[in-house]
Structure formats: C-alpha cells, structure tokens
Design a protein around this motif. Structure first.
Motif, PDB file in Angstrom:
ATOM      1  N   PHE A  39      50.314  56.500  31.840  1.00  0.00           N
ATOM      2  CA  PHE A  39      49.602  55.933  32.987  1.00  0.00           C
ATOM      3  C   PHE A  39      50.073  54.514  33.307  1.00  0.00           C
ATOM      4  CE2 PHE A  39      47.044  54.782  29.252  1.00  0.00           C
ATOM      5  CZ  PHE A  39      46.809  53.424  29.450  1.00  0.00           C
ATOM      6  N   LEU A  40      49.832  54.158  34.551  1.00  0.00           N
ATOM      7  CA  LEU A  40      49.988  52.788  35.042  1.00  0.00           C
ATOM      8  C   LEU A  40      48.622  52.350  35.546  1.00  0.00           C
ATOM      9  CD1 LEU A  40      51.359  50.234  36.176  1.00  0.00           C
ATOM     10  CD2 LEU A  40      52.050  51.580  38.168  1.00  0.00           C
ATOM     11  N   LEU A  41      48.021  51.398  34.846  1.00  0.00           N
ATOM     12  CA  LEU A  41      46.714  50.864  35.222  1.00  0.00           C
ATOM     13  C   LEU A  41      46.905  49.422  35.675  1.00  0.00           C
ATOM     14  CD1 LEU A  41      43.562  51.012  35.258  1.00  0.00           C
ATOM     15  CD2 LEU A  41      43.631  50.198  32.887  1.00  0.00           C
ATOM     16  N   SER A  42      46.446  49.115  36.885  1.00  0.00           N
ATOM     17  CA  SER A  42      46.591  47.749  37.399  1.00  0.00           C
ATOM     18  C   SER A  42      45.235  47.217  37.831  1.00  0.00           C
ATOM     19  CB  SER A  42      47.568  47.713  38.581  1.00  0.00           C
ATOM     20  OG  SER A  42      47.855  46.386  38.954  1.00  0.00           O
ATOM     21  N   LEU A  43      45.061  45.905  37.733  1.00  0.00           N
ATOM     22  CA  LEU A  43      43.809  45.300  38.155  1.00  0.00           C
ATOM     23  C   LEU A  43      44.058  43.931  38.777  1.00  0.00           C
ATOM     24  CD1 LEU A  43      42.302  43.459  35.241  1.00  0.00           C
ATOM     25  CD2 LEU A  43      43.599  45.496  34.632  1.00  0.00           C
ATOM     26  N   LEU A  44      43.146  43.560  39.672  1.00  0.00           N
ATOM     27  CA  LEU A  44      43.236  42.296  40.408  1.00  0.00           C
ATOM     28  C   LEU A  44      41.923  41.544  40.250  1.00  0.00           C
ATOM     29  CD1 LEU A  44      44.418  40.311  42.570  1.00  0.00           C
ATOM     30  CD2 LEU A  44      43.559  41.903  44.310  1.00  0.00           C
ATOM     31  N   THR A  45      41.970  40.347  39.667  1.00  0.00           N
ATOM     32  CA  THR A  45      40.762  39.555  39.477  1.00  0.00           C
ATOM     33  C   THR A  45      40.429  38.765  40.749  1.00  0.00           C
ATOM     34  OG1 THR A  45      41.962  37.639  38.602  1.00  0.00           O
ATOM     35  CG2 THR A  45      41.296  39.347  37.033  1.00  0.00           C
ATOM     36  N   VAL A  46      39.226  38.165  40.781  1.00  0.00           N
ATOM     37  CA  VAL A  46      38.816  37.444  41.998  1.00  0.00           C
ATOM     38  C   VAL A  46      38.186  36.078  41.728  1.00  0.00           C
ATOM     39  CG1 VAL A  46      38.422  39.550  43.321  1.00  0.00           C
ATOM     40  CG2 VAL A  46      36.524  38.525  42.053  1.00  0.00           C
ATOM     41  N   ASN A  47      37.734  35.804  40.514  1.00  0.00           N
ATOM     42  CA  ASN A  47      36.872  34.632  40.312  1.00  0.00           C
ATOM     43  C   ASN A  47      37.585  33.287  40.333  1.00  0.00           C
ATOM     44  OD1 ASN A  47      34.588  36.474  38.241  1.00  0.00           O
ATOM     45  ND2 ASN A  47      34.309  35.811  40.345  1.00  0.00           N
ATOM     46  N   THR A  48      38.890  33.280  40.470  1.00  0.00           N
ATOM     47  CA  THR A  48      39.610  32.012  40.640  1.00  0.00           C
ATOM     48  C   THR A  48      40.107  31.864  42.079  1.00  0.00           C
ATOM     49  OG1 THR A  48      41.480  33.167  39.609  1.00  0.00           O
ATOM     50  CG2 THR A  48      40.315  31.542  38.280  1.00  0.00           C
ATOM     51  N   HIS A  49      39.416  32.515  42.992  1.00  0.00           N
ATOM     52  CA  HIS A  49      39.790  32.403  44.402  1.00  0.00           C
ATOM     53  C   HIS A  49      39.321  31.052  44.944  1.00  0.00           C
ATOM     54  CE1 HIS A  49      40.607  33.452  48.532  1.00  0.00           C
ATOM     55  NE2 HIS A  49      41.053  34.633  48.160  1.00  0.00           N
ATOM     56  N   SER A  50      40.163  30.443  45.786  1.00  0.00           N
ATOM     57  CA  SER A  50      39.818  29.166  46.408  1.00  0.00           C
ATOM     58  C   SER A  50      38.574  29.332  47.278  1.00  0.00           C
ATOM     59  CB  SER A  50      40.997  28.692  47.264  1.00  0.00           C
ATOM     60  OG  SER A  50      42.131  28.472  46.458  1.00  0.00           O
ATOM     61  N   PRO A  51      37.822  28.252  47.534  1.00  0.00           N
ATOM     62  CA  PRO A  51      38.175  26.865  47.203  1.00  0.00           C
ATOM     63  C   PRO A  51      37.661  26.353  45.856  1.00  0.00           C
ATOM     64  CG  PRO A  51      36.318  26.888  48.689  1.00  0.00           C
ATOM     65  CD  PRO A  51      36.715  28.335  48.502  1.00  0.00           C
ATOM     66  N   GLU A  52      36.627  26.990  45.290  1.00  0.00           N
ATOM     67  CA  GLU A  52      36.081  26.460  44.044  1.00  0.00           C
ATOM     68  C   GLU A  52      36.021  27.478  42.925  1.00  0.00           C
ATOM     69  OE1 GLU A  52      32.337  24.558  44.657  1.00  0.00           O
ATOM     70  OE2 GLU A  52      33.209  22.888  45.780  1.00  0.00           O
ATOM     71  N   GLY A  53      36.298  28.754  43.232  1.00  0.00           N
ATOM     72  CA  GLY A  53      36.189  29.769  42.214  1.00  0.00           C
ATOM     73  C   GLY A  53      34.739  30.057  41.859  1.00  0.00           C
ATOM     74  N   THR A  54      34.549  30.851  40.817  1.00  0.00           N
ATOM     75  CA  THR A  54      33.200  31.211  40.366  1.00  0.00           C
ATOM     76  C   THR A  54      33.135  31.114  38.848  1.00  0.00           C
ATOM     77  OG1 THR A  54      32.995  32.764  42.219  1.00  0.00           O
ATOM     78  CG2 THR A  54      31.412  32.981  40.422  1.00  0.00           C
ATOM     79  N   PHE A  55      32.228  30.289  38.360  1.00  0.00           N
ATOM     80  CA  PHE A  55      32.024  30.174  36.917  1.00  0.00           C
ATOM     81  C   PHE A  55      30.946  31.176  36.504  1.00  0.00           C
ATOM     82  CE2 PHE A  55      30.298  28.453  33.001  1.00  0.00           C
ATOM     83  CZ  PHE A  55      31.448  28.074  32.320  1.00  0.00           C
ATOM     84  N   LEU A  56      31.257  32.028  35.544  1.00  0.00           N
ATOM     85  CA  LEU A  56      30.374  33.132  35.179  1.00  0.00           C
ATOM     86  C   LEU A  56      29.533  32.817  33.942  1.00  0.00           C
ATOM     87  CD1 LEU A  56      32.938  36.044  35.667  1.00  0.00           C
ATOM     88  CD2 LEU A  56      31.268  35.164  37.308  1.00  0.00           C
ATOM     89  N   LYS A  57      28.375  33.468  33.885  1.00  0.00           N
ATOM     90  CA  LYS A  57      27.491  33.299  32.733  1.00  0.00           C
ATOM     91  C   LYS A  57      28.178  33.717  31.439  1.00  0.00           C
ATOM     92  CE  LYS A  57      23.054  33.857  35.138  1.00  0.00           C
ATOM     93  NZ  LYS A  57      21.812  34.672  35.235  1.00  0.00           N
ATOM     94  N   ALA A  58      29.066  34.698  31.542  1.00  0.00           N
ATOM     95  CA  ALA A  58      29.767  35.185  30.351  1.00  0.00           C
ATOM     96  C   ALA A  58      30.615  34.099  29.694  1.00  0.00           C
ATOM     97  CB  ALA A  58      30.646  36.375  30.720  1.00  0.00           C
TER      98      ALA A  58
END
Length: 745
Positions: A322-341
């Motif tokens: 298999f080829l498994l690919s993923l795209l994250t989002v939480n470092t998207h401009s302008p400030e990103g998202t800081f998660l509870k985790a």
C-alpha cells in the motif's frame, strides 16, 4: 574577477578626458546593470529572475523592511559610485585633464568593456529579460525531459508519505532555537535532504501545487492557483506516481483534515491513482470527530494522526502492498493551532503563536513516526516526510524574514537499516518521489521533470531556473491540462460548458490562438484580469450563463472578442444555437478602463487599471484614483476599507471629510458582503453617499458604484455570485458585462 574588471573599466573611463562622456556614461550603464543584478541576487540567490520583474511591476506590500535594508545600503553605494564617476568626467572634460599619463587609454577601456560583455551578470540579465518579456515558452524544447514511470517494482515496500503543512526545514534552527527537535532527531538517525529549495517561480509554493509537484514531478501551471475545482478533468494528460503504484498492485489511500473538494484536490487525487480519500466529511460521516476536533482548516492533527495509525495498522496486516499518504493542517498560516494534546509536552509561545503550533506538530508527528518505527511492520515500510511548501505570512514571519535566503523545505526518508545521511544536493519538491523510488531500489530515477538526488546531481528545475530557462517547462506543464480548441465544438452541460472533450464550470475565459486553440483558462475576477489576458493583442473567449449577466435568456452567452469586433455566440445543450458579429471596437481594448471584480471570500477579487492592481478588503471599499495638475490620472491611489460586517459603526465624519477632499469622483465596491446581521453601517453609507439602493443590499450581494457631485450611480449583482464591472475613468461611466460585450437588450 568581475570586480577587478569593473574597477579597471571605471579607472580607464576617467583616465583621459578624450571621449570621456561616452566612456563615463557607458561605464555608468554597466554599473547600473551590475547593481541591478547584484541586488536581485541578494533577494533571489539566482540573480535576476521573473520574480524580480514581477515585484518591480507590482506592489511590494508585505515586504519586510529588515529584509530590504541591506539592499538599500548596497544600492546607495552604487549610486554614489555612478554620481562620482559622472561628476569627475564633467570636471576632467572642463579642465581638459588626464588622470593617467598613459597612451591609448580609450583603447584599453574598450578592451575591458568587451571582456565584460560575456560576464555572468550581463548574460543573466539578457536571458531573464528575454525569458520574461519575449518568450512564451517552447514546450517542444523540453518534451524529452519529461519522464513517465514505466519500470516494474521488484521490491514492494509499503509507503507512508506525510505532507507536513508548511513545516519547513528552517524551523530546526530559527533565531537560535530548534522548534522541531523530534523530527531533527529522526532526520539525524536516517536520511535528510537539506537543500530543497522553493525558487520564486510559477507552479510551486502552496498546498495544491505541493501535491502536484511531488506526485507528478511538474510545476502546477494554472492562472488562478486554487481554481482546480472548475476543471472536470484535472491535469488529464499528466502521469503521476499513485497511478503507477496502482499498476504495481498497490492500495492507495489519502487522508487529509480539510475538505477534499478544496482547489479541486478530490479530482486530482481520484483521477491520478488514489483509490480512496478520507477528508473532513469522511471523519464526520463516520463519527470519527466531534465539533471540538475541528478548526477552521479542518480536523485536528492529533485525531488525523490517530486515524492514520489505525489505517496503517489495518493495511499492514493485509497481504496487498500500500501507499498511505496524509496531509496535516494545524501549522497553517497565519497562527496555526495549538492542540490540547500538546499541553505539558510543548511550551506555548505568546509572542509567536505559530512557533508553538510548529512545536506541537513536531511532537505529534514524531510520536506517529516512532510508533511506525517501533512496530513489527517497519521492516517493510518506508516513511517519507516533506513540507508541502515554505510557510506563508504568519506570526513568526519577522524571524523567518531574517533568514529568507536560507529557507528550505523539509525532506526526510525513514527506512530500516538506513545509515545516517545528510544530502545537500540542490533540488525542489519535484525531485522527492524519484529520490524515494531510487532509494527503494526501483528502476525509476526520473518522474515528470523530477530526478533522483542520490547521485548528487542538481534537480532539473532548479538547474534550468538558474539558467533562466523555466518557461519551456511551464509551457509543457500547461499542455498537460489538454486545453481544447473552439473548433472542437461547444455545448452546454448540466454543470457548465463542454469544449471538445473537456468540461468546465462557468464563468470561464481565455486568450485564443489564431486556430481557435484556448490558452490557459481563467475562472474568477474577469473584469480585473480581462486586459491582462488580452495583452499582446490576443483575442479573448468568455462564456457565462446568460441569466448571470442580466440577459433574460436561457443557455450560455459566449463571446469571441477581437480588437475590432465581437462575435456573440449562444450555446445550448445541443451546441451553438446562433451567432452574431458586431463590428465595433470593444471597450476592453481601450486604455484607462478600470476593471473591478467583487466576490465572496473564497474567490479572487480586486481592481485593475493599466496593469496596476489592488486587492479589495472584506466589507465596503472606497477607491480613489490619483490626480495630476491636469486632472484625474488613470492610476489607483487609495483604497479605504470598512469592515461593515464586523463593526456595528462606521466613521461617518471621516468618510464625509474624505469625500469632500476629493477633486473628482470616487469609486466604491463591496467585497464578500457589505451587509450582515446589522444593517446599520450600510444604511449609514447609503445616507453619506446619497445612494438609497445600498440600504436594500442582501447578504453577499455585491455592489459597485461611483460617487460624484454629491450623488451616486450604482449597480448591484446577484446574491452569492461574483460581480464584474468596468469603469471608463475618462467620463466615469459604469459599464456592465453585457454592455462591454454590446449585448444588452
């Protein structure tokens, strides 16, 4: 060497008063050219490029002052040298003096000048100017450079390919701090590529482009970068890596936190080998996420990576590779998202919130990759991590701007028993998959215009960028869209318009070749871009639903606009229903015509006149043209924006004073929406501008108007639809689309 040549040229130019004006002026021109090249090279690292010309002819808004300060200092030094040379030549000519008691100094000066002409900076300026202004690109010249993956894959590893949103390599050493220590440790343990550049050229630099760059080995050439959803066939003639994996018996799955339809991403992936896509809607439909797990950009990365691990575990236990690919989002401009985790694992950063998001992403991705490397399936798995592009403007930009020349994309390969390796070969994202496949033992070292970096040869695109030869690559990549000819037939479809074998949403417009062949297609902001599309005397094709142009007819109204005529073509589901030719010069070919496009926040908007453009802010905008001693000039001077959907009040006195100070008319336009829940701001504007029609505006209904002599003339669009209008700035007349096409009834 060049510095000695320039110094000698300067000395011999003023050594004798004979022919001194010719010598000093010519020498000054050489110094101006060298200064232009030198300062450009400080910005780009590659001398003069098309990006330099773009910045010269467009706004430099957003450029860091810290970034340009050193360039201004260098420019001042060259100005002093040139002025001193000219002043010295005037003095010596007037006094008839010679600085050096040598004969034939003019002859020696001529020889030095001849020796400078073949220099790198002269060659670079010549090639870049020719490439930018006099070359549309020759696709045939690089046809043999484009490679398809055709080999068989003997060793069938499983692949986990991670697109880390904007997580460039620069963050491992920024202002003396490593914000990605986990990924840095992995990179030091396996294989890292430290010179993956993002040159300032077309077709790279945003998420959709990053997907195409890596998977197809080509720049994503389209006039409006995120308009891919308007194509039914996304890069129909391109050969991409997931399709090749499919021929090798692989399962292919793509996981992303955002909506798959954005920018046509779903079409690209589905049509280029990806058998399944898990996106924001998939998480919702399968009850994998709650509202607390979603940000403005999509599913939070901790949940996305948890799902990716579950999919990796499930697929690893099956017999099919298999080829498994993923795209994250939480470092998207302008400030990103800081998660509870990430709390209690990563410190927050109040001054630069994006850096906390970067560190959070590093923590989550490192944990995800370590789970794979510690699993029993790592033996047959290769993990790849890349940043899809360099980070755009964000809260940490002041730090990134200080190291603008050192910024690089991240590229790491993690494979069992791989010796720690640092590869500094210069390349781009186009070279990623050829490198991975080469490392896998596959007989695939080239894909598209990408090539493996393992043999330490510079990537093709970056090499040709340095030589000023990128337009041929752009021309070839553009052909992969399979743009049709109007001679292939045209008809209306349920979702838009079919031209030949291709289908598009409406509106659509394009320059036309002499044989009816369409060039690059545009879908948004027609009025803003129309004159740009028809430059170089191109004919223009435009099509839209008649009812969206306030023409009370069914079907599609399409037009072929040339310098001296307009061909009006009505189109229905069976094809062309009627044609009519108007032998008059269209206003689109006149100078001093302002094109203004308003739209919802998801579409392009702005104003353009004589190749000078401005963006429109959300809400209500007042546009003032510049003024001269003779009257109003055809150049945009000021755009004042009022966020009437956010603020419940507007500065009434300020607007009134502004209007009273103007020598001539002003233009106003909405963008996204001028009216929301509170209608008070728009009602007040209606009073100030003496435009009662404004008070009846609906949500996301666009309006464009002219205020002059205490009165307003306005035009309103259809709610939720883009609105295009032209303005004749000589007599300040509003011109609708149907008037521009001489087709109003």
């Amino acid at each position: 060497m060049i510095y000695l040549q320039l110094f000698a040229l300067l000395v011999f130019a003023i050594s004798s008063h004979r022919w001194i004006f010719l010598k000093s002026i010519t020498t000054s021109i050489i110094f101006v050219l060298f200064a232009f090249w030198y300062i450009s090279n400080m910005f780009t690292g590659y001398g003069v490029t098309d990006a330099v010309y773009y910045q010269l002819f467009n706004t430099a808004q957003g450029t860091s002052l810290d970034d340009i300060y050193s360039k201004l200092q260098v420019g001042l030094i060259f100005i002093i040298i040139i002025l001193a040379t000219l002043a010295c030549s005037v003095y010596l000519k007037y006094k008839k003096k010679d600085l050096l008691p040598l004969k034939k100094t003019t002859f020696i000066w001529s020889l030095i000048l001849i020796s400078i002409i073949p220099s790198q900076f002269i060659s670079n300026i010549y090639n870049s100017t020719k490439d930018t202004f006099f070359n549309d690109g020759n696709a045939a010249a690089v046809k043999k450079e484009y490679k398809k993956a055709t080999a068989q894959l003997d060793k069938k590893y499983n692949y986990v390919f991670i697109y880390a949103e904007s997580l460039e390599n620069t963050f491992q050493s920024l202002d003396g701090t490593n914000y990605t220590p986990g990924l840095s440790a992995l990179a030091n343990k396996y294989m890292q590529f430290t010179n993956i550049r993002q040159p300032p050229i077309r077709g790279i630099g945003w998420t959709m482009a990053g997907l195409v760059n890596t998977q197809c080995g080509i720049p994503l050439i389209m006039e409006q970068g995120n308009s891919g959803a308007s194509f039914v066939n996304f890069l129909g003639k391109a050969d991409c890596v997931a399709s090749w994996f499919g021929t090798q018996g692989y399962q292919t799955e793509f996981i992303r936190g955002s909506q798959k339809e954005f920018a046509g991403g779903d079409k690209f992936l589905e049509q280029h080998g990806w058998q399944s896509q898990h996106d924001k809607n998939y998480f919702a439909e399968n009850l994998l996420a709650t509202p607390d797990d979603v940000s403005g950009w999509g599913i939070h990365d901790d949940l996305l990576l948890k799902h990716a691990w579950d999919e990796f575990s499930r697929m690893s236990q099956q017999k099919q590779p298999f080829l498994l690919s993923l795209l994250t989002v939480n470092t998207h401009s302008p400030e990103g998202t800081f998660l509870k985790a990430c709390e209690n694992h990563v410190p927050k950063n109040e001054q630069y919130p994006m850096l906390a998001s970067v560190a959070c992403s590093d923590y989550l991705l490192t944990d995800f990759i370590n789970r794979i490397t510690n699993s029993p399936w790592f033996e047959n798995t290769i993990v790849v991590l890349v940043s899809d592009h360099l980070m755009m403007a964000n809260s940490a930009s002041p730090l990134l701007d200080k190291v603008s020349q050192e910024r690089r994309n991240r590229f790491i390969i993690i494979k069992k028993d791989l010796k720690p390796t640092v590869n500094n070969t210069e390349g781009t994202l186009l070279d990623v998959w050829p490198t991975v496949l080469d490392l896998s033992g596959a007989e695939v070292k080239e894909l598209g215009f990408g090539s493996s970096l393992l043999d330490s040869k510079k990537g093709k695109l970056i090499k040709n960028y340095e030589l000023g030869r990128t337009k041929d690559f752009f021309a070839y990549a553009s052909q992969l869209w399979n743009y049709p000819s109007l001679n292939d037939g045209i008809k209306q479809t349920n979702n838009g318009i079919a031209i030949g074998s291709e289908e598009y949403s409406l509106p659509v417009y394009s320059a036309i070749e002499a044989n009816g062949q369409l060039k690059a297609l545009w879908f948004e902001a027609f009025a803003m871009n129309a004159q740009k599309v028809i430059q170089k005397d191109n004919d223009l094709f435009y099509a839209n639903l008649c009812r969206n142009m306030n023409i009370n007819e069914d079907g599609i109204c399409s037009y072929i606009i040339s310098r001296n005529s307009i061909k009006q073509v009505r189109v229905n589901s069976t094809g062309v229903a009627s044609e009519k030719i108007i032998n008059k010069k269209p206003i689109l070919y006149q100078s001093d015509i302002l094109g203004l496009s308003s739209a919802t926040y998801t579409a392009t908007s702005g104003a353009m006149i004589n190749d000078r453009g401005v963006n429109l802010g959300y809400g209500f905008n007042i546009i003032k043209l510049g003024s001269t001693h003779e009257g109003i000039s055809s150049d945009i001077d000021t755009v004042v924006n009022y966020s009437t959907c956010v603020s419940t009040t507007i500065p009434e006195d300020e607007i009134t004073e502004f209007l009273q100070q103007q020598r001539g008319p002003v233009i106003f336009a909405s963008n996204d929406s001028a009216v929301c829940a509170d209608t008070a701001p728009v009602e007040k504007l209606a009073d100030i501008l003496h435009a009662p029609e404004l008070s009846t505006l609906k949500f996301r209904q666009q309006v464009i108007g002219i205020y002059k002599s205490g009165h307003s003339e306005i035009m309103k669009g259809i709610p939720d639809l883009p609105f295009d209008m032209f303005i004749d700035t000589k007599n300040y007349k509003l011109i609708t689309l149907c008037e521009a096409f001489m087709d109003c009834h």
